[in-house]
Write a protein that holds these residues in place. Structure first.
Motif, PDB file in Angstrom:
ATOM      1  N   PHE A 133       1.166   6.580   0.961  1.00 62.66           N
ATOM      2  CA  PHE A 133       0.256   5.596   0.396  1.00 62.66           C
ATOM      3  C   PHE A 133       0.196   5.745  -1.118  1.00 62.66           C
ATOM      4  CE2 PHE A 133      -1.594   5.736   4.742  1.00 62.66           C
ATOM      5  CZ  PHE A 133      -1.425   4.385   5.044  1.00 62.66           C
ATOM      6  N   ILE A 134       0.224   4.636  -1.824  1.00 59.04           N
ATOM      7  CA  ILE A 134       0.234   4.633  -3.284  1.00 59.04           C
ATOM      8  C   ILE A 134      -1.015   5.302  -3.844  1.00 59.04           C
ATOM      9  CG2 ILE A 134       0.146   3.133  -5.330  1.00 59.04           C
ATOM     10  CD1 ILE A 134       1.979   1.199  -3.751  1.00 59.04           C
ATOM     11  N   ASN A 135      -2.176   5.029  -3.250  1.00 60.31           N
ATOM     12  CA  ASN A 135      -3.408   5.619  -3.788  1.00 60.31           C
ATOM     13  C   ASN A 135      -3.402   7.147  -3.670  1.00 60.31           C
ATOM     14  OD1 ASN A 135      -3.898   5.310  -0.854  1.00 60.31           O
ATOM     15  ND2 ASN A 135      -5.953   6.021  -1.347  1.00 60.31           N
ATOM     16  N   VAL A 136      -2.801   7.683  -2.617  1.00 65.74           N
ATOM     17  CA  VAL A 136      -2.734   9.137  -2.429  1.00 65.74           C
ATOM     18  C   VAL A 136      -1.804   9.747  -3.479  1.00 65.74           C
ATOM     19  CG1 VAL A 136      -2.079  10.995  -0.840  1.00 65.74           C
ATOM     20  CG2 VAL A 136      -3.236   8.946   0.030  1.00 65.74           C
ATOM     21  N   VAL A 137      -0.667   9.104  -3.703  1.00 72.50           N
ATOM     22  CA  VAL A 137       0.285   9.595  -4.698  1.00 72.50           C
ATOM     23  C   VAL A 137      -0.344   9.554  -6.087  1.00 72.50           C
ATOM     24  CG1 VAL A 137       2.520   9.156  -5.791  1.00 72.50           C
ATOM     25  CG2 VAL A 137       2.290   8.969  -3.313  1.00 72.50           C
ATOM     26  N   ARG A 138      -1.062   8.467  -6.411  1.00 76.77           N
ATOM     27  CA  ARG A 138      -1.709   8.352  -7.724  1.00 76.77           C
ATOM     28  C   ARG A 138      -2.732   9.458  -7.946  1.00 76.77           C
ATOM     29  NH1 ARG A 138      -3.570   2.610  -7.568  1.00 76.77           N
ATOM     30  NH2 ARG A 138      -1.620   1.528  -7.410  1.00 76.77           N
ATOM     31  N   ILE A 139      -3.546   9.731  -6.942  1.00 78.67           N
ATOM     32  CA  ILE A 139      -4.553  10.794  -7.071  1.00 78.67           C
ATOM     33  C   ILE A 139      -3.859  12.142  -7.258  1.00 78.67           C
ATOM     34  CG2 ILE A 139      -6.378  12.052  -5.863  1.00 78.67           C
ATOM     35  CD1 ILE A 139      -7.104   9.362  -4.534  1.00 78.67           C
ATOM     36  N   GLU A 140      -2.836  12.389  -6.467  1.00 77.03           N
ATOM     37  CA  GLU A 140      -2.088  13.640  -6.566  1.00 77.03           C
ATOM     38  C   GLU A 140      -1.489  13.812  -7.972  1.00 77.03           C
ATOM     39  OE1 GLU A 140       1.704  14.254  -4.262  1.00 77.03           O
ATOM     40  OE2 GLU A 140       0.300  15.444  -3.070  1.00 77.03           O
ATOM     41  N   ASN A 182       0.789  -1.211   0.000  1.00 78.27           N
ATOM     42  CA  ASN A 182       0.000   0.000   0.000  1.00 78.27           C
ATOM     43  C   ASN A 182       0.833   1.278   0.000  1.00 78.27           C
ATOM     44  OD1 ASN A 182      -2.505  -1.257  -0.004  1.00 78.27           O
ATOM     45  ND2 ASN A 182      -2.587  -1.385   2.214  1.00 78.27           N
ATOM     46  N   ARG A 183       2.122   1.135   0.192  1.00 75.36           N
ATOM     47  CA  ARG A 183       2.975   2.324   0.295  1.00 75.36           C
ATOM     48  C   ARG A 183       4.071   2.298  -0.770  1.00 75.36           C
ATOM     49  NH1 ARG A 183       2.697   5.076   5.422  1.00 75.36           N
ATOM     50  NH2 ARG A 183       1.281   4.022   6.822  1.00 75.36           N
ATOM     51  N   CYS A 184       4.484   3.506  -1.150  1.00 71.02           N
ATOM     52  CA  CYS A 184       5.633   3.593  -2.060  1.00 71.02           C
ATOM     53  C   CYS A 184       6.898   3.721  -1.211  1.00 71.02           C
ATOM     54  CB  CYS A 184       5.462   4.746  -3.038  1.00 71.02           C
ATOM     55  SG  CYS A 184       5.243   6.354  -2.292  1.00 71.02           S
ATOM     56  N   ILE A 185       8.056   3.776  -1.839  1.00 64.93           N
ATOM     57  CA  ILE A 185       9.308   3.756  -1.071  1.00 64.93           C
ATOM     58  C   ILE A 185       9.498   4.981  -0.188  1.00 64.93           C
ATOM     59  CG2 ILE A 185      10.522   2.207  -2.631  1.00 64.93           C
ATOM     60  CD1 ILE A 185      11.898   4.627  -3.860  1.00 64.93           C
ATOM     61  N   THR A 186       8.766   6.064  -0.451  1.00 58.81           N
ATOM     62  CA  THR A 186       8.872   7.252   0.401  1.00 58.81           C
ATOM     63  C   THR A 186       8.027   7.112   1.665  1.00 58.81           C
ATOM     64  OG1 THR A 186       7.026   8.373  -0.696  1.00 58.81           O
ATOM     65  CG2 THR A 186       9.252   8.751  -1.579  1.00 58.81           C
ATOM     66  N   GLY A 187       7.184   6.073   1.724  1.00 61.26           N
ATOM     67  CA  GLY A 187       6.318   5.870   2.875  1.00 61.26           C
ATOM     68  C   GLY A 187       4.898   6.372   2.668  1.00 61.26           C
TER      69      GLY A 187
END
Length: 115
Positions: free
Chosen positions: A8-15, A1-6
């Motif tokens: 959440f993947i879904n939040v980064v995708r929406i952004e 659920n998280r990318c390497i920066t910590g």
């Protein structure tokens, strides 16, 4: 659920999706003059479009407004203006925490019923 920066993947995708849409729609508007009406229309357009995406469940909510400090005479003279977009995303269910506690009241009721 998280990318390497910590994050959440879904939040980064929406952004990133929001950023792509902003870039695509901003290029068309570059030929416009920075009038009060134009700036208000762009803010309203962004607010409306992003609010519709929030209403469809893509994220929690959004607020678009002109930056109160960065929109100054010096920046305006350079053809620069600043739009703020506050938004909030849903988080994945990463940690479900259960709290167990033995209840003496339940035990007391049980004992009353059988005695």
């Amino acid at each position: 659920n998280r990318c390497i920066t910590g994050r959440f993947i879904n939040v980064v995708r929406i952004e990133l999706g929001i950023i792509r849409k902003l870039m695509a729609t901003s290029e068309i508007a570059m030929a416009e003059l920075l009038s009060k009406e134009f700036m208000e229309q762009r803010v309203a357009l962004l607010n409306s479009g992003l609010s519709a995406e929030a209403a469809s469940g893509k994220f929690i909510g959004v607020q678009v407004y002109l930056h109160p400090v960065m929109n100054n005479a010096e920046n305006y003279q350079n053809g620069e203006w600043h739009i703020c977009i506050k938004w909030a995303a849903y988080r994945p269910n990463e940690h479900m925490v259960y709290h167990l506690s033995e209840d003496q009241g339940i035990l007391g009721n049980f004992l009353e019923e059988i005695l």
